[in-house]
Structure formats: structure tokens, C-alpha cells
Scaffold this active site. Structure first.
Site, PDB file in Angstrom:
ATOM      1  N   LYS A 169      52.118  46.587  46.137  1.00 46.10           N
ATOM      2  CA  LYS A 169      51.167  47.345  45.312  1.00 46.10           C
ATOM      3  C   LYS A 169      51.354  48.829  45.581  1.00 46.10           C
ATOM      4  O   LYS A 169      51.616  49.229  46.721  1.00 46.10           O
ATOM      5  CB  LYS A 169      49.743  46.939  45.721  1.00 46.10           C
ATOM      6  CG  LYS A 169      48.716  47.176  44.660  1.00 46.10           C
ATOM      7  CD  LYS A 169      48.628  46.020  43.699  1.00 46.10           C
ATOM      8  CE  LYS A 169      47.609  46.305  42.617  1.00 46.10           C
ATOM      9  NZ  LYS A 169      47.483  45.205  41.673  1.00 46.10           N
TER      10      LYS A 169
ATOM     11  N   GLY B 140      32.044  40.393  29.503  1.00 43.32           N
ATOM     12  CA  GLY B 140      33.003  41.414  29.070  1.00 43.32           C
ATOM     13  C   GLY B 140      33.664  40.961  27.781  1.00 43.32           C
ATOM     14  O   GLY B 140      33.920  39.765  27.594  1.00 43.32           O
TER      15      GLY B 140
ATOM     16  N   GLY C 240      36.422  42.877  26.362  1.00 38.04           N
ATOM     17  CA  GLY C 240      37.490  43.869  26.258  1.00 38.04           C
ATOM     18  C   GLY C 240      38.816  43.286  25.796  1.00 38.04           C
ATOM     19  O   GLY C 240      38.878  42.312  25.034  1.00 38.04           O
TER      20      GLY C 240
ATOM     21  N   VAL D 165      41.220  41.443  27.080  1.00 33.83           N
ATOM     22  CA  VAL D 165      41.556  40.025  27.256  1.00 33.83           C
ATOM     23  C   VAL D 165      40.516  39.148  26.566  1.00 33.83           C
ATOM     24  O   VAL D 165      40.853  38.187  25.859  1.00 33.83           O
ATOM     25  CB  VAL D 165      41.626  39.649  28.761  1.00 33.83           C
ATOM     26  CG1 VAL D 165      41.915  38.164  28.910  1.00 33.83           C
ATOM     27  CG2 VAL D 165      42.696  40.470  29.474  1.00 33.83           C
ATOM     28  N   ALA D 166      39.240  39.484  26.764  1.00 32.73           N
ATOM     29  CA  ALA D 166      38.181  38.610  26.245  1.00 32.73           C
ATOM     30  C   ALA D 166      38.201  38.541  24.722  1.00 32.73           C
ATOM     31  O   ALA D 166      37.891  37.492  24.144  1.00 32.73           O
ATOM     32  CB  ALA D 166      36.817  39.082  26.734  1.00 32.73           C
TER      33      ALA D 166
HETATM   34  P1  NAD Z   1      38.921  45.853  29.641  1.00 34.73           P
HETATM   35  O1  NAD Z   1      38.493  47.072  30.369  1.00 34.73           O
HETATM   36  O2  NAD Z   1      39.567  45.983  28.312  1.00 34.73           O
HETATM   37  O3  NAD Z   1      37.660  44.870  29.432  1.00 34.73           O
HETATM   38  C1  NAD Z   1      36.616  44.729  30.331  1.00 34.73           C
HETATM   39  C2  NAD Z   1      35.328  44.866  29.532  1.00 34.73           C
HETATM   40  O4  NAD Z   1      34.240  44.519  30.364  1.00 34.73           O
HETATM   41  C3  NAD Z   1      35.090  46.292  29.051  1.00 34.73           C
HETATM   42  O5  NAD Z   1      34.933  46.268  27.642  1.00 34.73           O
HETATM   43  C4  NAD Z   1      33.801  46.704  29.758  1.00 34.73           C
HETATM   44  O6  NAD Z   1      32.971  47.531  28.970  1.00 34.73           O
HETATM   45  C5  NAD Z   1      33.162  45.366  30.045  1.00 34.73           C
HETATM   46  N1  NAD Z   1      32.246  45.325  31.188  1.00 34.73           N
HETATM   47  C6  NAD Z   1      32.352  45.969  32.380  1.00 34.73           C
HETATM   48  N2  NAD Z   1      31.333  45.619  33.188  1.00 34.73           N
HETATM   49  C7  NAD Z   1      30.579  44.736  32.495  1.00 34.73           C
HETATM   50  C8  NAD Z   1      29.401  44.011  32.790  1.00 34.73           C
HETATM   51  N3  NAD Z   1      28.792  44.124  33.993  1.00 34.73           N
HETATM   52  N4  NAD Z   1      28.884  43.199  31.847  1.00 34.73           N
HETATM   53  C9  NAD Z   1      29.498  43.073  30.637  1.00 34.73           C
HETATM   54  N5  NAD Z   1      30.612  43.739  30.295  1.00 34.73           N
HETATM   55  C10 NAD Z   1      31.149  44.558  31.213  1.00 34.73           C
HETATM   56  O7  NAD Z   1      39.836  45.032  30.656  1.00 34.73           O
HETATM   57  P2  NAD Z   1      40.783  43.808  30.312  1.00 34.73           P
HETATM   58  O8  NAD Z   1      42.176  44.300  30.191  1.00 34.73           O
HETATM   59  O9  NAD Z   1      40.174  42.988  29.235  1.00 34.73           O
HETATM   60  O10 NAD Z   1      40.717  43.009  31.695  1.00 34.73           O
HETATM   61  C11 NAD Z   1      39.547  42.296  32.063  1.00 34.73           C
HETATM   62  C12 NAD Z   1      39.699  41.834  33.510  1.00 34.73           C
HETATM   63  O11 NAD Z   1      40.859  41.005  33.622  1.00 34.73           O
HETATM   64  C13 NAD Z   1      39.898  42.963  34.511  1.00 34.73           C
HETATM   65  O12 NAD Z   1      39.284  42.594  35.717  1.00 34.73           O
HETATM   66  C14 NAD Z   1      41.406  43.012  34.691  1.00 34.73           C
HETATM   67  O13 NAD Z   1      41.773  43.537  35.948  1.00 34.73           O
HETATM   68  C15 NAD Z   1      41.754  41.537  34.591  1.00 34.73           C
HETATM   69  N6  NAD Z   1      43.131  41.268  34.156  1.00 34.73           N
HETATM   70  C16 NAD Z   1      43.576  41.773  32.970  1.00 34.73           C
HETATM   71  C17 NAD Z   1      44.871  41.497  32.564  1.00 34.73           C
HETATM   72  C18 NAD Z   1      45.387  42.021  31.256  1.00 34.73           C
HETATM   73  O14 NAD Z   1      46.414  41.527  30.787  1.00 34.73           O
HETATM   74  N7  NAD Z   1      44.717  42.947  30.629  1.00 34.73           N
HETATM   75  C19 NAD Z   1      45.727  40.718  33.364  1.00 34.73           C
HETATM   76  C20 NAD Z   1      45.234  40.201  34.570  1.00 34.73           C
HETATM   77  C21 NAD Z   1      43.930  40.494  34.952  1.00 34.73           C
END
Ligand code: NAD
Length: 443
Positions: free
Chosen positions: A130, A234, A236, A238-239
């Protein structure tokens, strides 16, 4: 004065002042496996070497830590290399605030081990590492010129350590930053499509979460995702595709929450006509944990599964994208297991981020079989198969699934790459032999 100073409890900026006073711009700590000691590049840093060596929580005989102070903006920039038997260390670079040097080192050590485990469990021929940068609060990190300089210097660090660690995107770093890293080194992935990179990994990550959910459903003999209710924290990157895929799988209902109302609006437009109940919540709102549902998918931030939230959970399965969902990896793994909730370990099911970018240099194939195999039900290292294996072993051995997954990952991480076995260690040794810490250029 330096002798009496506790270097671990000062801030990164105080530490940088100390380093400047000692004329140190680059330093390292490497593990001498033969003599079982951590060696430091400088005697003035022996205190830190001893701290690392004696630490039982985060130090796992990491092969090397190489740190520089950025020339322009006084930022600690480090490469933490855990284990490289399966290949060079791979993992993203985190840009974050740290209160103390100890916090900084611990985060790097812990995150590097996490990448060893994630990569090995995914069957990738990569080790774990990392990058970690400690933000300097006096610097405006939103200024694009400053940011470019910070990430270009990080790229120089990558070049200087000759590929024992290959970097990628992580928290605090975005794709523009990766362009700046790439301007100074070949040892990076996660560059944009226009420069030959693999692009946004969020869609494959969402598909990986679906695979993990299907494995858990199969394990509990609950049929299929059709007709189930899923709660998602969340909405965002991924979701949002995850919710779309869930409706394609004919789930009955998705209950989702998000702190950003604009994102809710966007997701609603993607799944018009579907049974999505989306709520705007405050950061500390815990209502999603109490949702009546079959599966809870944490897709926001880490450390959300803990003694406060676990007793509230009504879901039978937890499977989501967020990294480090367990606040305490042993305690909370056990607590979920004792409550009879099936937890699909996050580092198993959210692997597609690194899978998507790790092998960029091998070129791209439409519907790439090397990527798609992770999402099948057949391949022995697919998310589905590994999740089933972990959950069955958890039941047979009465051991929480996180612990089982870690044990399996650890075993896999000790396998040597078929061609370049333990190459990273050779690179580390050669950096030490050539006195990396005394050089000032990027070479
Ligand atoms: P993102 O920032 O696009 O989405 C996260 C969402 O969660 C944001 O929209 C934010 O406003 C919301 N949020 C934050 N705190 C909150 C809460 N307490 N209640 C409700 N909503 C809340 O991130 P992402 O890329 O979608 O990733 C989501 C998670 O998955 C992260 O922890 C990231 O490290 C992990 N992850 C992502 C990937 C990837 O491909 N993007 C890969 C592996 C792991």
C-alpha cells in the site's frame, strides 16, 4: 534532543522537521528474515525500527517500508510492502490525515497486509502493499497544481523503488492523480482509459457483491435473490449499479440510504418503476441496520459493524462493498457469527476493484475471461466458490468466516509466483545494497 524525543507520538509535520534537522530525505525499514530483525536505513530512526519489530498488532514481518519527504510540500510519502511471494506488492495509494507518526505507520502496515490477503484470496499473482501519504494541513490539497506536484513526486518514489510495489487508486486519490503518478513511473495501474488503463472498477465490483450474495443464499439454502429484500447503506459508485443488478435479479424490494440527496435522485432515475425505498439520512443515522431484510449490503464507509450496530441487525446475511466493515476484525467477526448472521468477508467479495486493474499490462480482451472468471460460479477461485468454501469451513470448524478467510488467504499468499517467485524481496534487497536512502533522484 533527538534521542529523548518519542518519534512515534509526534505529528507527521514535527517528524518532517526532525528529519530535515538530521538531513534525512529518504529512509527505509526492512525485515531481515534470517536474523528476525527490522533494520533501519538510519541510526537516528532506530527507535521506529524497534517499535515496528516489537509490534504485535500491525507488523507481520513486512518485507520493506520505503518513505520519502516530498521536496515541495513536506508530505510523508511511503510504500509499505508486506509480502511478495506471489508477485510484486500491489495496492492503492491512500492520501489521508494522520495525527501521529504511529498512526501513519500503523495504517500503512495494516493496509498492506489487507492487500496481501485480498490479492491472494482472489488467486491473483500479486503480493500485497500500500502507498500512504500523510496530508500536510498547511497545504491546499484541492489546488490542482499542488496536487499534481504531490502525485508526481509519489510517482518518482515508485520509480526509485524499482517495482517492488506497484501502486493504484485508493481513498483520497482520484483518477486525475493517477495520471500524475503515471507521468513519473511505469509502476502504476488505475490510469484512465484514454491512457490505456482499465477504467472505472465500480461496475465489476457491484457484480462481485452479487456473486457473494448468491453464495451466501446458496449456503443458507434460501433459493435465489428473487423475492428477497435487500438493505443497502450508501448509494454511490458501487451501490448504484448494485441496486440495478438486484432488480434485474428480481428482488422484491431494496431499502437504501444515502447522505447525499442528489445521488438518491440519480439512482431513482436508473431504476424507475422498481420497488426502491430510498432515504436521506444523516451520517450518524443507524436506522438502516434495523431494516427488515434478508441481506444487508454495507456500501458506504468502514468500521460500521461493531457492538453498537451488530445487535440491531435483522438481516440473515451481510455482504457489501465497503472496505474494513468490521470495526475490530476479530471481535466483530465473532459477534456476528455468534448471532448466527452470515458475514461474507469484505475483502473476499469486493475484490473486483483490484482484479479489474491489477493486470492492465497484459492488454484487454472484450469480456476478458481472466476478469470474468472471478464472477462465475465454476472457477475454483471465483468469488462465489471461495465464499462458499469459506462459509462451509466456518460452519464445519465452528470458526467465524473472517478468520477462515484470513487463514486461507495467508496460505495462498505463501505460494511462490510460478516465474517471478518472491521477486519483490530481491528488489528490496537490491535497493538496500545500493543504498537507496542516499540517492536523491528518481532513479
Ligand atoms: P462512493 O463514495 O461513490 O459511495 C459511497 C456513498 O456512501 C457516497 O455516496 C456517500 O455519500 C455515502 N455515505 C457515506 N456515509 C454514509 C452513511 N453513513 N450513510 C449513508 N450513506 C453514506 O464509494 P464507492 O466507490 O461506491 O465505494 C463504496 C465502498 O466500497 C467504499 O468503502 C470503498 O472503499 C469500497 N470499495 C469500492 C470499490 C470500487 O470499485 N469503487 C472496490 C472495492 C471496495
Amino acid at each position: 534532543m533527538a534521542k529523548s524525543m518519542n518519534l512515534l507520538q509526534i505529528t507527521p509535520q514535527e517528524f518532517i522537521a526532525f528529519l530535515k534537522n538530521e538531513n534525512i530525505t529518504r529512509f527505509y525499514f526492512v525485515y531481515d528474515a534470517k536474523n528476525k530483525i527490522v533494520r533501519s536505513s538510519h541510526k537516528q530512526l532506530q527507535q521506529i525500527a524497534e517499535f515496528i519489530q516489537s509490534d504485535k498488532r500491525d507488523f507481520m514481518t513486512h518485507e520493506g517500508i520505503f518513505i520519502q519527504v516530498s521536496r515541495k510540500y513536506d508530505i510523508l510519502q511511503g510504500a509499505f510492502i508486506h509480502r511478495t511471494k506471489r508477485g510484486q506488492a500491489a495496492g492503492g495509494v491512500r492520501y489521508w490525515n494522520y495525527n501521529t507518526v504511529e498512526d501513519y505507520l500503523r495504517d500503512g502496515l495494516r493496509l498492506a497486509v489487507g492487500m496481501t490477503m485480498k490479492n491472494a484470496l482472489a488467486g491473483l499473482w500479486w503480493g500485497g502493499g500500500k502507498g500512504v501519504m500523510a496530508h500536510n494541513p498547511t497545504v491546499d490539497k484541492n489546488n490542482p497544481i499542488i496536487r499534481a506536484s504531490i502525485y508526481q513526486e509519489f510517482g518518482e518514489l515508485m520509480t526509485s523503488i524499482h517495482g517492488c510495489y506497484v501502486t493504484a487508486e485508493d481513498v483520497g486519490t482520484d483518477v486525475t492523480d493517477m495520471v500524475n503518478v503515471f507521468a513519473k513511473t511505469r509502476f502504476t495501474t488505475c490510469i484512465p482509459l484514454r491512457l490505456g488503463g482499465s477504467g472505472n472498477p465500480s461496475v465489476p465490483t457491484a457484480r462481485g457483491i452479487i456473486s457473494g450474495m448468491e453464495a451466501a443464499i446458496e449456503f443458507l439454502e434460501m433459493g435465489t435473490l428473487a423475492g428477497k429484500t435487500i438493505a443497502v447503506q450508501g448509494m454511490g459508485h458501487v451501490a448504484s449499479p448494485l441496486i440495478k443488478y438486484l432488480f434485474e435479479k428480481e428482488v422484491k424490494k431494496v431499502i437504501a440510504c444515502e447522505i447525499n440527496p442528489y445521488i438518491i435522485k440519480e439512482v431513482k432515475e436508473i431504476v424507475i418503476g422498481c420497488n426502491l425505498e430510498a432515504k436521506i439520512v444523516s451520517l450518524d443515522d443507524l436506522s438502516i441496520f434495523q431494516s427488515e431484510c434478508d441481506i444487508f449490503a454495507p456500501c458506504a464507509t468502514g468500521a460500521i459493524l461493531n457492538p453498537t450496530t451488530i445487535p440491531m441487525i435483522k438481516a440473515k446475511i451481510i455482504c457489501g462493498a465497503a472496505n474494513n466493515q468490521l470495526e475490530d476484525s476479530q471481535r466483530d467477526d465473532k459477534m456476528l457469527y455468534e448471532r448466527g448472521i452470515v458475514y461474507v468477508p469484505d475483502f473476499l467479495t469486493n475484490r473486483m476493484g483490484i482484479v479489474n486493474c491489477a493486470n492492465e499490462q497484459y492488454g484487454y480482451v472484450r469480456n476478458d475471461p481472466f476478469i470474468e472468471q472471478h464472477l462465475t460460479k465454476e472457477w475454483e477461485y471465483s468469488i462465489y466458490q471461495i465464499a462458499l468454501k469459506v462459509l462451509k469451513e466456518s460452519r464445519n470448524t465452528h470458526t467465524p468466516p473472517g478468520e477462515v478467510a484470513l487463514r486461507l488467504a495467508n496460505e495462498l499468499s505463501l505460494q511462490n509466483h510460478p516465474i517471478f517467485g518472491h521477486r519483490g524481496q530481491s528488489v528490496v534487497d537490491s535497493l538496500v545494497a545500493s543504498q537507496w536512502h542516499k540517492r536523491t533522484t528518481a532513479d
